[in-house]
Design an enzyme around this catalytic site. Sequence first.
Site, PDB file in Angstrom:
ATOM      1  N   ASN A   1       1.172  -1.023   0.483  1.00  0.00           N
ATOM      2  CA  ASN A   1       0.348   0.289  -0.163  1.00  0.00           C
ATOM      3  C   ASN A   1       0.585   1.114   0.467  1.00  0.00           C
ATOM      4  OD1 ASN A   1       1.274   0.372   2.762  1.00  0.00           O
ATOM      5  ND2 ASN A   1      -0.883   0.700   3.584  1.00  0.00           N
TER       6      ASN A   1
ATOM      7  N   GLU B   1       1.627   4.680   7.320  1.00  0.00           N
ATOM      8  CA  GLU B   1       0.419   4.049   6.775  1.00  0.00           C
ATOM      9  C   GLU B   1      -0.047   5.109   5.636  1.00  0.00           C
ATOM     10  OE1 GLU B   1       0.351   1.091   6.267  1.00  0.00           O
ATOM     11  OE2 GLU B   1      -0.223   0.415   8.087  1.00  0.00           O
TER      12      GLU B   1
END
Length: 247
Positions: free
Chosen positions: A136, A143
Amino acid sequence: MLVLVKEDYDDMSKEAAKIVAALVRRKPDCVLGLATGSTPLGLYKELIRLHKEEGLDFSKVTTFNLDEYVGLPPEHDQSYHYFMWENLFKHINIDPSRVHIPHGMADDVEEHCRWYEERIKKAGGIDLQVLGIGANGHIAFNEPGSSLGSRTRIKTLTEKTRQDNARFFKSIDEVPKYAITMGIGTIMEARQLLLLASGKNKAHAIKITVEGPITAMVPATIVQMHPKATIIVDKEAAAELTGKYEG
Ligand code: PGA
């Protein structure tokens, strides 16, 4: 940003080891930023070989790891402490007092994160930071959506990252929900970055990281702003790149 496309995982790992070993030889008391995950295993294997067969000396090297799961003690076999000792440190002549890994069981996590940043500064900053990349686009446990200026702190892992890492645990329920991670701002202060990626699972993240616009939604794209970054990928991870890159 230098992008090197290597034939396979082995070639990628050896090229990365050459860069790390050259620094350790040139500056025996260098400060290395290290990463966990499956990607750097080949790099660590080659560094161990260079230590055993060619006497590469780690006795004055200081290390700082990127991250650690919250709630796992150092002796847990999925903690990043355990990973680093099993896969690198116990095979080389590193001085344990020069090894730094965030502590997943810290009582006061915020205070621990401040202390970690302070230790990096006191060590003179990181000379070379090794990085993997999540499918990702995360770097360390930063993140998508992480502030590009962030510092070491506690982060909630995305469901995608927990699923990606579930293969190392008995079940997804055992994958920790939080981690302590160096921030993107912390990582960007390293004097050199070495990002590695292998396999088709990483092809899209690498495409955006190398050729896409810089965005907090793909934290690895910030590497484009670093004055001395090298990205080494194998052919599978390079599959979606459209530019021409060195071999
Ligand atoms: P991997 O993880 O090396 O196991 O693919 C990389 C990462 O998630 O940063």
